[in-house]
Design a protein around this motif. Sequence first.
Motif, short mmCIF file in Angstrom:
data_model
loop_
_atom_site.label_atom_id
_atom_site.label_comp_id
_atom_site.label_asym_id
_atom_site.label_seq_id
_atom_site.Cartn_x
_atom_site.Cartn_y
_atom_site.Cartn_z
N ALA A 1 0.67 -1.31 0.03
CA ALA A 1 -0.10 -0.13 0.05
C ALA A 1 0.83 1.33 0.05
N VAL A 2 1.64 1.27 0.99
CA VAL A 2 2.55 2.69 1.33
C VAL A 2 3.63 2.60 2.03
N ALA A 3 4.82 2.99 1.53
CA ALA A 3 6.03 3.44 2.13
C ALA A 3 6.47 4.49 1.85
N ALA A 4 6.33 5.66 2.73
CA ALA A 4 6.58 7.14 2.22
C ALA A 4 7.33 7.72 3.62
N SER A 5 8.18 8.65 3.11
CA SER A 5 8.73 9.35 4.26
C SER A 5 9.60 8.53 5.13
N GLY A 6 9.31 8.38 6.58
CA GLY A 6 9.90 7.52 7.37
C GLY A 6 9.77 6.13 7.01
N GLY A 7 8.66 5.61 6.24
CA GLY A 7 8.39 4.35 5.86
C GLY A 7 9.47 4.05 4.82
N TYR A 8 9.69 5.03 3.84
CA TYR A 8 10.55 4.78 2.79
C TYR A 8 11.91 4.83 3.29
N GLY B 1 8.32 6.78 -1.73
CA GLY B 1 9.16 7.83 -1.93
C GLY B 1 8.73 8.99 -0.84
N SER B 2 8.41 10.22 -1.14
CA SER B 2 8.17 11.30 -0.02
C SER B 2 9.37 11.42 0.76
N ILE B 3 10.56 11.64 0.11
CA ILE B 3 11.91 11.70 0.72
C ILE B 3 11.92 13.52 1.02
N GLY B 4 11.20 13.71 2.15
CA GLY B 4 11.21 14.91 2.50
C GLY B 4 10.84 15.36 3.86
N VAL B 5 10.66 16.37 4.46
CA VAL B 5 10.30 16.79 5.94
C VAL B 5 9.43 17.86 5.88
N VAL B 6 8.52 17.50 6.72
CA VAL B 6 7.26 18.55 7.01
C VAL B 6 6.97 18.80 8.30
N ALA B 7 6.56 20.03 8.69
CA ALA B 7 6.03 20.61 10.13
C ALA B 7 4.86 21.21 9.91
N LEU C 1 20.14 15.18 5.93
CA LEU C 1 20.52 13.89 6.72
C LEU C 1 19.61 12.73 6.04
N PHE C 2 18.41 12.83 5.71
CA PHE C 2 17.52 11.96 5.15
C PHE C 2 18.01 11.86 3.61
#
Length: 325
Positions: free
Chosen positions: A160-167, A185-191, A243-244
């Motif tokens: 289903a999904v592996a995005a950001s921390g999942g990826y 994917g979603s190789i990024g950071v959000v606040a 760092l990611f």
Amino acid sequence: MSHYLTFLAETATIVVAILIVAGGIAAIALSKRKPAATGQVQVTDLRRQIEQSAAHIEALRLDKKAHKAHQKALKKAHKAQRKDTEKCTYLLDFKGDIRASAVSALREEITAILQVAQPGDAVLIRLESGGGMVNTYGLAAAQLLRLRAAKIHCTVLVDAVAASGGYMMAVTADRIVASPFALLGSIGVVAQIPNFHRWLQDRHIDFEQFTAGKYKRTVTLFGENTETGRAKLREELEETHALFREFVERYRPQLDLEKVATGEAWLGSKALELGLVDQLATSDEIIVDAAQNGKLLQISYQRPKNLSQKLGLAAQRGWDNFWFR
């Protein structure tokens, strides 16, 4: 009527917040009275389950004579298979929330596998996560790196999904397999932080905050945020993103980070084209294939939950849903 509805909405918000806080306090108070129960690693022979399901269908599909011949052939094949040293594949499941809470079970499961794994053994991880907190997902990724350090081949399966921390977790594996419409994917950071400063001002409520250290608190829920604070938060996000990127590049050097480290996520087929995954397939295909080629054991760590823990989990879920959904 509009004023009345606004009043109801505000009241509901306050009530939900009070219930969440009360549940959390009750959970903490109760947890101090009773120590947490010790968990246990549970093992399920998945190959046997698959074979039993197939045998049940065959018994209904074939006539008595044909079924008897089929069973005889299966026993002969299994006998021949047992003469060879079989490799063992271990299946783990990780379903991530905003806090990567499943890491507490993951560390126990990996520790158990490392005690018994033999050369040639492998690990499959069914991973489902849209990401969350950097530090906890960093810990989850570090747990998977223990398998790499022990030279145990690891395949991450994403249905289903592996995005950001999942990826971030997925890239630690030797191989990533995704279904055609999984999101990766979603190789990024959000606040994202709500701010109630103007709401408090309208109701003549003061909010006071005392800190020591220039950047102890950059942005706040209830105080007036400054451009300096916002700029500092953006700087921290950029550092975390760097760092990611470095982490992803270390374990998947074939990726063009200028293309994929933009914070975007892609469906499986496009992810394969970009190199984010190595193969398109469902987890079921990979699991059945593993069962046909050796032992397949599902490992799961279960810890019984007392009342205080259940209340704490309910409060945590309520808080996550309130702020992050």
